[in-house]
Enzyme design. Sequence first.
Site, PDB file in Angstrom:
ATOM      1  N   ASP A   1      14.591   5.259  -5.271  1.00  0.00           N
ATOM      2  CA  ASP A   1      13.885   5.351  -3.994  1.00  0.00           C
ATOM      3  C   ASP A   1      14.832   5.587  -2.813  1.00  0.00           C
ATOM      4  O   ASP A   1      14.422   6.047  -1.751  1.00  0.00           O
ATOM      5  CB  ASP A   1      13.038   4.096  -3.733  1.00  0.00           C
ATOM      6  CG  ASP A   1      11.632   4.245  -4.289  1.00  0.00           C
ATOM      7  OD1 ASP A   1      11.288   5.373  -4.712  1.00  0.00           O
ATOM      8  OD2 ASP A   1      10.886   3.254  -4.309  1.00  0.00           O
TER       9      ASP A   1
ATOM     10  N   GLU B   1       4.331  -5.528   9.431  1.00  0.00           N
ATOM     11  CA  GLU B   1       5.087  -6.706   8.992  1.00  0.00           C
ATOM     12  C   GLU B   1       5.252  -7.753  10.090  1.00  0.00           C
ATOM     13  O   GLU B   1       5.201  -8.950   9.823  1.00  0.00           O
ATOM     14  CB  GLU B   1       6.464  -6.293   8.462  1.00  0.00           C
ATOM     15  CG  GLU B   1       6.436  -5.493   7.176  1.00  0.00           C
ATOM     16  CD  GLU B   1       6.141  -4.015   7.400  1.00  0.00           C
ATOM     17  OE1 GLU B   1       6.146  -3.573   8.577  1.00  0.00           O
ATOM     18  OE2 GLU B   1       5.904  -3.290   6.422  1.00  0.00           O
TER      19      GLU B   1
ATOM     20  N   SER C   1       4.165  -4.200  -5.590  1.00  0.00           N
ATOM     21  CA  SER C   1       5.614  -4.199  -5.791  1.00  0.00           C
ATOM     22  C   SER C   1       6.220  -5.588  -5.668  1.00  0.00           C
ATOM     23  O   SER C   1       7.222  -5.883  -6.307  1.00  0.00           O
ATOM     24  CB  SER C   1       6.279  -3.288  -4.763  1.00  0.00           C
ATOM     25  OG  SER C   1       5.790  -1.976  -4.897  1.00  0.00           O
TER      26      SER C   1
ATOM     27  N   ARG D   1      14.327  -5.740  -7.778  1.00  0.00           N
ATOM     28  CA  ARG D   1      13.349  -4.853  -8.408  1.00  0.00           C
ATOM     29  C   ARG D   1      13.664  -4.727  -9.896  1.00  0.00           C
ATOM     30  O   ARG D   1      12.790  -4.742 -10.743  1.00  0.00           O
ATOM     31  CB  ARG D   1      13.405  -3.478  -7.766  1.00  0.00           C
ATOM     32  CG  ARG D   1      12.549  -2.452  -8.473  1.00  0.00           C
ATOM     33  CD  ARG D   1      12.718  -1.060  -7.863  1.00  0.00           C
ATOM     34  NE  ARG D   1      11.823  -0.116  -8.514  1.00  0.00           N
ATOM     35  CZ  ARG D   1      12.122   0.546  -9.625  1.00  0.00           C
ATOM     36  NH1 ARG D   1      13.290   0.377 -10.197  1.00  0.00           N
ATOM     37  NH2 ARG D   1      11.248   1.381 -10.163  1.00  0.00           N
TER      38      ARG D   1
ATOM     39  N   GLN E   1      14.884   2.306   1.466  1.00  0.00           N
ATOM     40  CA  GLN E   1      14.113   1.238   0.826  1.00  0.00           C
ATOM     41  C   GLN E   1      14.996   0.084   0.345  1.00  0.00           C
ATOM     42  O   GLN E   1      14.498  -0.876  -0.222  1.00  0.00           O
ATOM     43  CB  GLN E   1      13.349   1.796  -0.386  1.00  0.00           C
ATOM     44  CG  GLN E   1      12.649   3.118  -0.127  1.00  0.00           C
ATOM     45  CD  GLN E   1      11.557   2.997   0.916  1.00  0.00           C
ATOM     46  OE1 GLN E   1      10.618   2.234   0.739  1.00  0.00           O
ATOM     47  NE2 GLN E   1      11.701   3.722   2.020  1.00  0.00           N
TER      48      GLN E   1
ATOM     49  N   PHE F   1      12.312  -4.319   4.978  1.00  0.00           N
ATOM     50  CA  PHE F   1      11.232  -4.303   5.974  1.00  0.00           C
ATOM     51  C   PHE F   1      11.052  -5.667   6.631  1.00  0.00           C
ATOM     52  O   PHE F   1      10.638  -5.756   7.788  1.00  0.00           O
ATOM     53  CB  PHE F   1       9.925  -3.829   5.332  1.00  0.00           C
ATOM     54  CG  PHE F   1      10.033  -2.471   4.685  1.00  0.00           C
ATOM     55  CD1 PHE F   1      10.861  -1.492   5.229  1.00  0.00           C
ATOM     56  CD2 PHE F   1       9.339  -2.178   3.530  1.00  0.00           C
ATOM     57  CE1 PHE F   1      10.979  -0.250   4.622  1.00  0.00           C
ATOM     58  CE2 PHE F   1       9.458  -0.937   2.910  1.00  0.00           C
ATOM     59  CZ  PHE F   1      10.275   0.038   3.466  1.00  0.00           C
TER      60      PHE F   1
ATOM     61  N   HIS G   1      13.147  -5.972  -3.808  1.00  0.00           N
ATOM     62  CA  HIS G   1      13.830  -4.675  -3.774  1.00  0.00           C
ATOM     63  C   HIS G   1      15.161  -4.767  -3.039  1.00  0.00           C
ATOM     64  O   HIS G   1      15.456  -4.016  -2.108  1.00  0.00           O
ATOM     65  CB  HIS G   1      12.920  -3.597  -3.190  1.00  0.00           C
ATOM     66  CG  HIS G   1      11.765  -3.276  -4.093  1.00  0.00           C
ATOM     67  ND1 HIS G   1      10.862  -4.234  -4.487  1.00  0.00           N
ATOM     68  CD2 HIS G   1      11.391  -2.128  -4.705  1.00  0.00           C
ATOM     69  CE1 HIS G   1       9.971  -3.682  -5.297  1.00  0.00           C
ATOM     70  NE2 HIS G   1      10.261  -2.414  -5.451  1.00  0.00           N
TER      71      HIS G   1
ATOM     72  N   ARG H   1      11.453 -10.547  -9.122  1.00  0.00           N
ATOM     73  CA  ARG H   1      10.161 -10.436  -8.421  1.00  0.00           C
ATOM     74  C   ARG H   1       9.003 -10.762  -9.359  1.00  0.00           C
ATOM     75  O   ARG H   1       7.986 -11.317  -8.942  1.00  0.00           O
ATOM     76  CB  ARG H   1       9.996  -9.049  -7.792  1.00  0.00           C
ATOM     77  CG  ARG H   1      10.032  -7.917  -8.787  1.00  0.00           C
ATOM     78  CD  ARG H   1       9.843  -6.552  -8.130  1.00  0.00           C
ATOM     79  NE  ARG H   1      10.061  -5.490  -9.090  1.00  0.00           N
ATOM     80  CZ  ARG H   1       9.343  -4.379  -9.196  1.00  0.00           C
ATOM     81  NH1 ARG H   1       8.345  -4.179  -8.349  1.00  0.00           N
ATOM     82  NH2 ARG H   1       9.616  -3.465 -10.084  1.00  0.00           N
TER      83      ARG H   1
END
Lengths: 332, 297
Positions: free
Chosen positions: A131, A73, A52, A181, A135, A98, A123, A25
Amino acid sequence: MTASAKGSSSRRAPVPERGSAQATREAFGEALLELAPEHPEIVVLDADLSKSTMTQGFAKKYPSRHFEMGIAEQNMIGVGSGLALCGKIPFVTSFACFLAGRLETIRVCAAYNRTNLKMVGTHAGVGIGEDGASQMGLEDIGAMRCLPHVAVLQPCDGEETRQAVKWMVRHIGPVYLRLTRQKMPSFHGPDYRFEFGKCDVLWEPQRQPKHYQATIFASGGAVPNAVAAARDLLPRGFSVRVVNACTLKPFDDEAVARAASNSERIVTVEDHNIVGGLGSAVCEAAAQKGLAVPIVRIGVREFGESATPEQLYARHGLASPNIEEACLRNLS
Amino acid sequence: MGVILANCLREKAGLYKIVTMPAAIPETAGELKARIKDMRVDIIRMISAAGSGHPGGSLSVIDILAVLYSQFLRHDPKRPDWPDRDRVVLSKGHGCPALYTVMAYTGYFPKEQLMTLRQLGSPLQGHPDRLRLPGIEASTGSLGQGLSMAVGMALAGKMDKKDYRTYAVLGDGELQEGQCWEAIMCAPKFKLDHLTVIVDRNNGQIDGHVHEVMDIEPLKDKFESFRWEAQVIDGHDLGQIAAALDKARKTQGKPQAIIADTIKGKGVSFMEDNINWHGAAPKKEQADKAAAEIQGP
């Protein structure tokens, strides 16, 4: 990693240096900044996760080309598609889970409309760690892979990410990019050339055998453990090769055929649900080509939970001993 | 204002030639009214020929689309990819027989093609498909998504300092979709005053009346509380439609919503406000009866 692995050498990949590790990322965020000046059509849309997904640098440097869409989203995906229909190259970013959660919006706005939308899901997998399950993007590759026109990419390190993003900007059509991540060791040097639709041999013993005990297909966060497993098996007398699958769709069926022609078995490893991802793509290729080769798939079979990434990779069978085991015998 | 004059006023030197509307859609109110009767008949005929389709929501929205395309839209049917054209997104994609009819009457394709609706290989899909029919801005049919795409189109226009307008035509039942409200929330943030939403408020959806299935009212208050400019009009009164579109065009600083009260199945007595005609095709005799009734004595 065992001490003996240190002494083994490979043709393609140097032993990764600790200092060069970088989350994919992060490399994505850098690539955007690098590409922005020569591509004024690039715009970035975020859903309250720019810190993030690493688009903050772009947002600061190019505020008029960055749109904060809030925690919404599906609208972000739709607005991005509208921008694409008017000639922009929009990157919409969020956590992988998401984005995949808005699959039907992606299906219509990006795939069916065939818009030039670049979707970036960060992620990925249990590798996010503490998390926890809600997530973790674990079903996104399977979801995206069955959408017509959508290309699916998962680079394994910073260099590959930068080149993949560059390709995405040149390519006309919807693309899904899946990013980690966690930091990833650097496997590809600057001389590497990312080729869309092709796997690359990431690691193989210096003295190449006629026959491999196994060829491991790995992607994204699972790659370092796959390489560690191959390295560890060499001094034990087993020659194993690691193939990196950055393009998950369309899949490089020829790479599977090549592996089947000179390997006792194929092992697939991914930080994704065992259904629908890399393992499925490899099996589909083998079926399509009528290859009689044992294939052992390693992937996540349930939801994740909170723990360190290392603990979770061990808990879900993605650690290097698990991969070594799969190279030698069928898993129950 | 006549469309030719409007285009003259909007013409930017060197950017495009004056676009004249094909003569098929007349500009005087009386002629347009008569032509819309023909369009209603074509809608009935094409759905009847297809054996399936959505007459109710097509007949409710046809007056709006006819006024929009004949008197307001800056477009060139011969150049559907013209970058400075106004954009129309029919978010209530099932109403596409009305859109196809207006497009045929304005010269996007021959009227005879209307009768290929829903047939294998036809560009006239059951719901609009932009890759099969030039002039369709966005493929729709999954309710709730069109407005977001229209917001993106308007946003791109604003970034590029272009003066094209974007129109999104929504159904009222469609506003039950949460994504609509995400889009309604975000348009004022970007001050998209060249974006106009037209809600075809026919109060009908498959499972019943909208206020019974899941009430969306008070709609005008909702738009206003989301910082939109909102008007309520009679969606079958051509003068009111034109006045509302004109007012929307002149409004600055805010996106505009035109809530058009309409009757599902308008023009055919046995279809009007009868939810059974949301998605049912008339048989030949029913279509004949409907056509005779629309054309009048």
